[in-house]
Design an enzyme around this catalytic site. Structure first.
Site, mmCIF file in Angstrom:
data_model
loop_
_atom_site.group_PDB
_atom_site.id
_atom_site.type_symbol
_atom_site.label_atom_id
_atom_site.label_comp_id
_atom_site.label_asym_id
_atom_site.label_seq_id
_atom_site.Cartn_x
_atom_site.Cartn_y
_atom_site.Cartn_z
ATOM 1 N N ALA A 72 0.866 -1.179 0.000
ATOM 2 C CA ALA A 72 0.000 0.000 0.000
ATOM 3 C C ALA A 72 0.905 1.231 0.000
ATOM 4 C CB ALA A 72 -0.881 -0.020 1.233
ATOM 5 N N GLY A 120 0.219 -5.109 1.084
ATOM 6 C CA GLY A 120 -0.996 -5.247 0.283
ATOM 7 C C GLY A 120 -0.764 -6.035 -1.002
ATOM 8 N N GLU A 123 -0.927 -9.514 -0.003
ATOM 9 C CA GLU A 123 -2.313 -9.873 0.345
ATOM 10 C C GLU A 123 -3.157 -10.084 -0.915
ATOM 11 O OE1 GLU A 123 -2.558 -6.536 3.235
ATOM 12 O OE2 GLU A 123 -3.497 -8.031 4.525
ATOM 13 N N GLU A 143 3.998 -5.226 7.668
ATOM 14 C CA GLU A 143 3.209 -4.172 8.319
ATOM 15 C C GLU A 143 3.534 -3.947 9.792
ATOM 16 O OE1 GLU A 143 2.082 -6.359 6.196
ATOM 17 O OE2 GLU A 143 0.655 -5.432 4.811
#
Ligand SMILES: NC(=O)c1ccc[n+]([C@@H]2O[C@H](COP(=O)([O-])OP(=O)(O)OC[C@H]3O[C@@H](n4cnc5c(N)ncnc54)[C@H](O)[C@@H]3O)[C@@H](O)[C@H]2O)c1
Length: 721
Positions: A72, A120, A123, A143
């Site tokens: 992200a 992300g 993910e 993270e």
């Protein structure tokens, strides 16, 4: 014929052979793919178009760049953290929905991962049915390093794919895994050479489409509760991991790794759809901690500094061969670091014994790398061979940069620098690793002072990321640029600072020691001060730190600092550090300082209390005041904050971001507090002014700097949002 399904600025989708939709990430005008607002919005549109195309039989997810998706967009994090609970929840859930839609497609999907798939990006890849990695592929969920945890299904999908124990390890440590590690545990389904990546991913997808592999079973596993043998097993895995993690880093300071484990534990019993709510709720909770925005700020400051350093390095002379003068603690470390990052280095000393010791130290560090399987014996031998030891200046004609790291004595340093200047090429850059001596003053005897600047490493060189690059009065842009570029090549974080006694980091640290001595004078036990400051988050308290630095070295540095800043950096007449050093207690190096030290079985020094010290320090104690832990904290930290502000006032460093980064990387300032100026922001600048003002009668280091007072009056912050 390929047929366009969607075309945006970050994502394109085409229908390709065998009715496979190929979704390609390629963020325009950027070197990497990341999930920023644009990419997420286009992903929504792209998925809608894919679902509308009735002929599609499989989805291939790829990237047109060297990376898959770096994660992200961290530059957007702080504004997400500012959102209300409802807004943040809605934002998280909208991405969950996208990833769930990919997972729930009525046909299989494969992510083809070359380069990194982190956060992300990882993910998203986990929501595909299968993952094929190229041999240079890397995958991970970092993270927790930013004070949060994977919030787009990572805590749900990863344990279901690779098992709870592996997922806990990956997520709690925030580590990045290579392709082979990913394959071993099942995060990757195949690993192939980079040139074969798309073909191999396509091939796997076709086999799934044809029903040769049971892809539905795989999807089911990811959507169902986690398969654990028994409640006892669950308890052992999760509770054991929590205790292990709590012992490594204080959960009060770094709460997210434990929270991530707790989320995985709770979600283990749930289906994917039930688990989403829980992951989202806990994620929101983490964004409300002070740790998350502080760690994100450090990350952003690091990125800012990297960009700035790269820009500066454009003017650098190439460095193909370096040299270090002195094979002591620092010289040996510098030689090791340079060689292990691929820059050959000549290590010169005046003592053969020192050279042997310097090489032995480098060999020991490389041996540890072999033990940890980071390098093999061949790399060890190659690295050692690229450190050329010498007692003469024979090969200095081809050296591009020299780091002087001989004893801390101005006269010796000046004469050594003048000597080496005669043996190097006209355009070679000379630097000094001095801790205290003015760079402009060291330059005064040089024929080419423009080719000289400071290059200040921190001890131990291989561990501490910071290098202060000190610009002297006459240092040229080329000298600074070449030194910055060399530090980057060595894998370090260079920060350009101005020339002043103590430069940036030691100048800021010194008032902290004056505060320490003043507390001892008021009858506060040094062991208690150490406890309070380690609880604050420092790796060690001030007494222990003095022992590690060396009390004799500290006394020498104190002389320089007092001479440099006589208005405030003076100890009152009895200085505890000088008192101990005067008794031959030099700290860890000779086994006795504030504490005593014995070497344990692994060769590491272990500290313990030494009753004799109280007697030695007795003359320092002027009174016995009741001082609370909060006061100890404030009295220790405010002088450090004040001096940080003075360094900004004096333009020793350009920005609060670089200043705080220097303290975290050079001193081990507690990262979860974000640095001295970020910490001041969090206390409130008006409160800093008021409290420091109250202590002004104790010592001049509490005198409030004009900039701080002005900012407090104007309601400003060092980090305005
Ligand atoms: N030790 C630290 O924590 C630390 C941290 C940052 C900077 N520094 C600075 O780094 C420098 C070196 O410190 P150190 O701790 O490695 O010292 P050290 O005493 O361990 O090593 C100094 C080395 O320099 C050699 N030497 C002396 N004169 C020489 C000459 N003319 N030519 C070549 N070699 C010569 C000595 O033989 C010795 O091996 C000092 O300026 C110090 O202030 C030290």
């Amino acid at each position: 014929m390929a047929q366009n399904i969607f075309e945006g600025k970050a994502i394109a989708v085409t229908r390709t052979e065998h009715d496979i939709a190929e979704l390609v990430f390629d963020l325009k005008d950027d070197s990497v793919n990341k999930f920023n607002a644009l990419t997420l919005s286009e992903l929504g549109q792209a998925i809608a178009e894919i679902k509308n195309s009735s002929e599609i039989k499989g989805l291939l997810i790829t990237s047109a760049k060297d990376v898959f998706i770096v994660g992200a967009d961290v530059t957007e994090f702080l504004s997400h953290f500012k959102k209300s609970d409802e807004e943040l929840t809605a934002w998280l859930k909208s991405t969950h929905e996208l990833f769930n839609q990919i997972e729930d497609l009525p046909y299989p999907s494969v992510a083809a991962i070359g380069g990194v798939a982190l956060g992300g990006g990882c993910e998203l890849a986990l929501s595909a049915t299968y993952r094929v990695l190229s041999t240079n592929g890397q995958i991970g969920l970092p993270e927790t390093k930013l004070g949060i945890f994977p919030g787009w299904g990572g805590t749900i999908r990863l344990p279901r794919l690779i098992g709870a124990d592996n997922a806990i390890e990956w997520i709690a440590a925030g580590s990045t895994q290579g392709a082979q590690e990913a394959l071993k545990v099942g995060a990757a389904d195949a690993v192939v050479e980079p040139g074969e990546l798309t073909a191999a991913a396509r091939d796997l997808l076709l086999r799934a489409i044809k029903g040769e592999i049971d892809w539905r079973e795989r999807v089911n596993t990811k959507r169902s509760p986690l398969k654990l043998k028994s409640p006892v097993e669950s308890m052992m895995i999760f509770e054991g991991a929590k205790s292990f993690v709590a012992a490594k880093a204080s959960p009060a300071q770094y709460p997210s790794p434990i929270e991530a484990i707790a989320v995985m534990q709770k979600c283990a019993m749930m289906t994917r759809d039930q688990a989403v709510d829980h992951e989202v709720k806990s994620f929101v909770k983490m964004t409300r901690t002070p740790t998350a925005p502080n760690l994100v700020t450090i990350f952003l400051s690091d990125q800012f500094n990297k960009k700035k350093s790269k820009k500066v390095s454009v003017q650098a002379e190439p460095v193909n061969l370096a040299a270090v003068l002195g094979a002591g603690i620092m010289g040996g470390g510098i030689a090791y670091q340079s060689a292990s990052k691929g820059v050959p280095i000549i290590m010169k000393d005046i003592s053969q014994k020192a050279l042997i010791q310097g090489m032995a130290e480098a060999g020991k560090l490389l041996g540890k790398q072999v033990e940890r399987k980071k390098i093999d014996m061949e790399a060890l031998a190659k690295t050692l061979a690229s450190i050329h030891q010498t007692l003469s200046y024979g090969d200095f004609g081809s050296v591009n940069i020299v780091v002087e790291a001989v004893v801390e004595n101005e006269k010796i340093k000046k004469s050594v620098l003048q000597e080496v200047e005669q043996h190097v090429a006209q355009n070679a850059i000379l630097t000094s690793n001095t801790s205290t001596i003015s760079i402009s003053s060291l330059a005064s005897g040089l024929a080419r002072p423009e080719n000289f600047c400071g290059m200040h490493f921190f001890n131990p060189v291989h561990m501490m990321p910071l290098v202060e690059v000190i610009r002297g009065e006459k240092s040229s842009e080329k000298a600074v640029a070449t030194t910055v570029a060399y530090a980057l090549r060595m894998g370090k974080t260079p920060i350009v600072v101005g020339d002043c006694p103590g430069f940036l980091v030691n100048r800021i640290l010194f008032p902290y020691f004056i505060a320490f001595a003043a507390l001892i004078e008021d009858g506060v036990d040094f062991r208690r001060i150490d406890k309070v400051m380690t609880r604050f988050g420092w790796p060690m308290g001030p007494a222990h730190l003095s022992d590690v630095v060396g009390l004799d070295t500290s006394v020498h540095a104190a002389g320089v600092m007092t001479a440099g800043y006589p208005d405030r950096m003076t100890f009152s007449e009895v200085n505890p550090i000088a008192l101990l050093a005067g008794q031959g207690r030099y700290g860890q190096k000779n086994g006795a300082g504030f504490y005593k030290y014995e070497t344990d079985k692994r060769g590491k020094p272990q500290k313990s209390d030494d009753a004799a010290v109280d007697g030695i320090l007795a003359p320092c104690i002027k009174r016995r005041l009741e001082v609370s832990d909060e006061e100890i904290e404030a009295r220790m930290m405010l002088p450090l904050i004040n001096e940080s502000v003075r360094c900004l006032e004096d333009k020793i460093v350009e920005t609060p971001m670089e200043l705080d980064l220097s303290l975290v990387y050079g001193l081990g300032f507690p990262p979860f507090r974000g640095g001295a100026l970020k910490y001041a922001d969090s206390l409130g600048l008006a409160r800093c002014v008021e409290t420091s003002g109250r202590y002004e009668n104790i010592a001049a280091v509490y005198k409030v700097p004009a900039l701080l007072r002005g900012m407090a009056d104007g309601g400003k912050l060092f980090y305005p949002m």
